[in-house]
Design an enzyme around this catalytic site. Sequence first.
Site, PDB file in Angstrom:
ATOM      1  N   GLU A 270      13.165 -46.572 -83.488  1.00  0.00           N
ATOM      2  CA  GLU A 270      11.918 -46.541 -82.941  1.00  0.00           C
ATOM      3  C   GLU A 270      10.710 -46.519 -83.882  1.00  0.00           C
ATOM      4  O   GLU A 270       9.918 -45.531 -83.892  1.00  0.00           O
ATOM      5  CB  GLU A 270      11.748 -45.399 -81.870  1.00  0.00           C
ATOM      6  CG  GLU A 270      12.813 -45.519 -80.854  1.00  0.00           C
ATOM      7  CD  GLU A 270      12.642 -44.730 -79.542  1.00  0.00           C
ATOM      8  OE1 GLU A 270      11.868 -43.334 -79.774  1.00  0.00           O
ATOM      9  OE2 GLU A 270      13.186 -44.613 -78.452  1.00  0.00           O
ATOM     10  N   GLU A 402      19.098 -47.021 -75.944  1.00  0.00           N
ATOM     11  CA  GLU A 402      18.826 -45.712 -74.975  1.00  0.00           C
ATOM     12  C   GLU A 402      18.440 -46.512 -73.840  1.00  0.00           C
ATOM     13  O   GLU A 402      17.636 -47.441 -73.878  1.00  0.00           O
ATOM     14  CB  GLU A 402      17.776 -45.184 -75.823  1.00  0.00           C
ATOM     15  CG  GLU A 402      18.172 -44.344 -76.933  1.00  0.00           C
ATOM     16  CD  GLU A 402      17.004 -43.393 -77.780  1.00  0.00           C
ATOM     17  OE1 GLU A 402      16.463 -43.222 -76.923  1.00  0.00           O
ATOM     18  OE2 GLU A 402      17.285 -43.292 -78.998  1.00  0.00           O
TER      19      GLU A 402
END
Length: 472
Positions: A270, A402
């Site tokens: 991320e 995720e």
Amino acid sequence: MNIPFRFLGLFLLAALAIFSCGETEDPKPIIFAVSTNAVQFEAGSQIISITSNSIWTIEAASSWLEVTPTSGTGNSQITLKASSTTLSEVREASVKLSSEAKVELISVKQDAKAPSLPSYYIPSHATGMRDISNLELAKEMGIGWNLGNSLEAIGGETAWGNPKTTKELIGVIKSAGFNSVRIPVAWSKFTHAETFEIDPAWMARVQEVVDYVVDDDMYVVMNIHWDEGWMQPTFAKQNYVNDRLEKMWIQIALNFRDYDDHLLFAGTNEVMVDGDYSTPKPEYYQAQNSFNQTFVDAVRSTGGRNTYRNLVVQTFNTNIDHGVNFFIMPTDDTERRLMVEVHYYDPYEFSLKEDEVITQWGEHATDPSKTASWGGESYADGQFQQVKTKFVDNGIPVLLGEYAATDKKAEDNDTYRKYYLKHLSKSAKEHGLVPFYWDNGFGGDYGSALFNRSSGVQLYPDLIEAIISAGQ
């Protein structure tokens, strides 16, 4: 005319002289030759001899090749000098030598630069690595589970409230039907903060947990996670991040170099500018793309099985739209061994937001006031289709690293969580993605745990069944 005999000899000599003055001498033949018509070398210079009895000139059709002298008369030598190269392929040029009546061409080839191998490199070998493509391996990974909020916890494995990971817990995950485990890791536990030398005790602990998974014949995706946010994608930080990233991944790759293809490395997590969830500026995604390349190069530089290991690179902030629009696949000398990772938490109001407002999701929702105005089934399917078109259909597997729906403890929330997770898991698989559920180990309000980390008890058997059934 009568010529006295005594003058006849003089007359003949004069006539012969007159006749001889009218003749032209034969021209000298032009001599022009070179000692060779083909030269090949990597760097430095080469000398070529010219044999000539006339004027000659030289033309070199290349900016990287210098020729001296460029003209002359008679026998001589010319020097060919090649500028240094960093290219991995041979480059070619031609040299034209011209005399008054003849032309010679010399073919010049500069060898590719011999790679400078680091001291830690060992020859590539695929012992124990199966000869299957990244797409084939991704299919074998099945459904994945995240060991969240443990090894990436700043301050130590238990700092965020979870107990130490045990082999027994991993066995429970395997028994539930998961075939892959994503292990987020914070690696900035250094013995030397300037050289970024990773603490050997921490390296050993991470390896111990990896072994729990590998010993159960499951796949491991191990990354560098948030780690206090040092991986900022800006031009101001780009050189620092790439240097630190390279040093850390070389250490990690060397430590795990002997593992087979059940272990995958994921370079980052991320990556974004703190707090900025908007469309990234060119500066941001260009810097982040460079981080992906640094990661791939660092791992491959260690050789051995790491030459053939599957590596996972991420889109900007693991966002699907940013991946479709701005992601550049790193170059890799090893074919068919890269994967891409994205995450999915849409709509945010349902999946992550910590309140009791939006507790329903999908076409079966009964209360519009409890349902987000966007992000339903068709939206999710469309996002996964984008990924399939961009990557999977072009031979690049994609990990849905995720996704989750936190427990809001509303009376009807579990029903919609189950439907949400089942639909996403099924849609991801149908579009060729490998889904990894985000389990943070916390089963209370706004937690996403599926298992009790201490006892191994399934907290939500129906949610687990919904996820696992998607892969069957």
